[in-house]
Design an enzyme around this catalytic site. Structure first.
Site, mmCIF file in Angstrom:
data_model
loop_
_atom_site.group_PDB
_atom_site.id
_atom_site.type_symbol
_atom_site.label_atom_id
_atom_site.label_comp_id
_atom_site.label_asym_id
_atom_site.label_seq_id
_atom_site.Cartn_x
_atom_site.Cartn_y
_atom_site.Cartn_z
ATOM 1 N N ASP A 89 0.819 -1.213 0.000
ATOM 2 C CA ASP A 89 0.000 0.000 0.000
ATOM 3 C C ASP A 89 0.851 1.261 0.000
ATOM 4 O O ASP A 89 0.555 2.213 -0.733
ATOM 5 C CB ASP A 89 -0.930 -0.017 1.214
ATOM 6 N N PHE A 129 -5.388 2.344 0.345
ATOM 7 C CA PHE A 129 -5.656 1.777 -0.971
ATOM 8 C C PHE A 129 -5.809 0.260 -0.924
ATOM 9 O O PHE A 129 -6.449 -0.318 -1.800
ATOM 10 C CB PHE A 129 -4.591 2.223 -1.966
ATOM 11 N N ASP A 130 -5.242 -0.384 0.084
ATOM 12 C CA ASP A 130 -5.571 -1.792 0.323
ATOM 13 C C ASP A 130 -7.060 -1.924 0.637
ATOM 14 O O ASP A 130 -7.747 -2.811 0.128
ATOM 15 C CB ASP A 130 -4.758 -2.353 1.489
ATOM 16 N N VAL A 131 -7.549 -1.036 1.511
ATOM 17 C CA VAL A 131 -8.961 -1.085 1.902
ATOM 18 C C VAL A 131 -9.859 -0.779 0.708
ATOM 19 O O VAL A 131 -10.862 -1.475 0.464
ATOM 20 C CB VAL A 131 -9.230 -0.109 3.063
ATOM 21 N N GLY A 191 -9.962 -3.696 -1.555
ATOM 22 C CA GLY A 191 -10.813 -4.739 -0.991
ATOM 23 C C GLY A 191 -12.285 -4.463 -1.229
ATOM 24 O O GLY A 191 -13.062 -5.366 -1.549
#
Length: 392
Positions: free
Chosen positions: A146, A174-176, A179
């Protein structure tokens, strides 16, 4: 405990089975959302387990809260894909699944016969979601972290104060976001499958999700070549919109239109500001923000943040204090949002942050605490045996 994969459960995704071969954050966050909605999620981990189990401090009963935050309602089984017997078991898990989610490096699953082409040929009805850092073309060799994406997407360049260095966000944003996009993509593919009877491969990457999530900033560049700069806590298109000093501490004030500005200036005792040609429109207030800032700061410093918040909120002017994470959770509780839920049963119960969605008829559930490594092996193996097709 048994795996409940019948459609009789309460959740909107009850009856859907997800083979979760992902780890860290983007994939596990996606699969947790699906599990909350009733999907049966089998979390397949390598012998060392999901890396985030060891991400600490902080920890709860020795387990990193990073892992706990995205792995509730799942069933853990350890499979070493390099072991032929374990690989056969992995195939069985996918045999029984509606959705296969993974975030291996591009090309990393080909040796196991789990690349996109092989999956589509062997399981034509399967929804296969792949998450990478930078896609499968020119960025295929790049690791998907991220913070790297925060840097190369431009996010850090617009985060921080003008006279300071670029800053990272306080969470793996940006991972979230990826997802969330993955969960949407899976739901869309499942809906399409209900019509066509066919699965498909859906691909996501952190950089594309980041550029999409930067909305007005990236669109400003794409549409008219705008190069946004760091503005600290300022908004690039609105003023006043950010924290302002009062007699004791900062108060966030967000004025997004003329009606709000009229009410705001009236509460401050300056009702004629809206008639001033420098401040009579969103664009003019933005262009003359420094002149306006002086007037606002002078007025706001006469009272405390709490006093101003009471007056402004009563007048319908959006404002809020700047709270810590504990204070933010407590504030949500004071509003009746009940952000903390007890997940699991008995000694395995873990306090976690709730799913933000409330369904009127098919509620999300919090039945199973994030599992210990390989905790559900026997349950999963028994379930697989019951689903094996009769070779005759």
């Amino acid at each position: 405990m048994t795996l409940n994969t019948t459609s009789a459960g309460p959740g909107p995704l009850s009856g859907i089975v997800v083979a979760d071969f992902s780890r860290i954050l983007a994939g596990p966050y996606c699969t947790m959302l699906l599990a909350d909605m009733g999907a049966t999620v089998i979390k397949v981990e390598g012998p060392g387990g999901d890396d985030t189990r060891l991400y600490k401090p902080p920890s709860f009963n020795g387990i990193g809260t990073y892992y706990l935050s995205v792995n509730r309602n799942k069933h853990s089984i350890v499979l070493d894909l390099k072991d032929p017997e374990d690989l056969a078991t992995a195939y069985e898990v996918i045999d029984s699944a509606d959705v296969f989610i993974e975030n291996f490096k591009p090309g990393g699953l080909k040796q196991f016969g789990l690349d996109a082409e092989s999956v589509a040929e062997r399981w034509p009805e399967l929804v296969h979601a792949s998450i990478t850092g930078f896609g499968t073309d020119g960025g295929a060799h790049l690791p998907g972290y991220d913070l790297l994406v925060q840097g190369v997407s431009g996010f850090m360049s617009v985060t921080g104060f003008p006279d300071g260095p670029p800053q990272r966000g306080g969470v793996a944003l940006f991972d979230v976001i990826t997802g969330l996009h993955a969960a949407i993509a899976v739901l869309g593919a499942l809906q399409e499958r209900s019509r066509s009877g066919r699965g498909q491969h859906v691909e996501l990457d952190l950089l594309s999700a980041a550029l999409s999530g930067l909305v007005n900033q990236t669109t400003g560049y794409a549409a008219c070549g705008n190069d946004p700069q760091r503005l600290g806590n300022e908004h690039p298109s609105l003023f006043p919109y950010g924290p302002f000093p009062t007699a004791d501490k900062d108060l966030i004030i967000t004025v997004a239109n003329n009606s709000q500005f009229t009410r705001f200036s009236t509460v401050l005792g300056m009702p004629d500001l809206i008639k001033d040609p420098r401040f009579d429109s969103v664009e003019n207030r933005n262009n003359n923000r420094e002149e306006l800032r002086v007037l606002l700061n002078e007025a706001l410093r006469t009272e405390t943040a709490e006093t101003w918040a009471g007056r402004l909120q009563a007048a319908g002017v959006p404002c809020a204090p700047i709270l810590t994470i504990p204070e933010g959770v407590q504030y949500a509780e004071s509003l009746g949002l009940h952000p903390v839920v007890q997940v699991g049963h008995g000694k395995d119960t873990v306090p976690l942050i709730k799913n933000p969605v409330t369904y009127s008829r098919t509620p999300v559930t919090y039945d199973k605490a994030p599992p210990a490594l390989d905790a559900d092996r026997e349950t999963v193996m028994q379930w697989l045996r019951s689903h094996r097709k009769d070779p005759s």
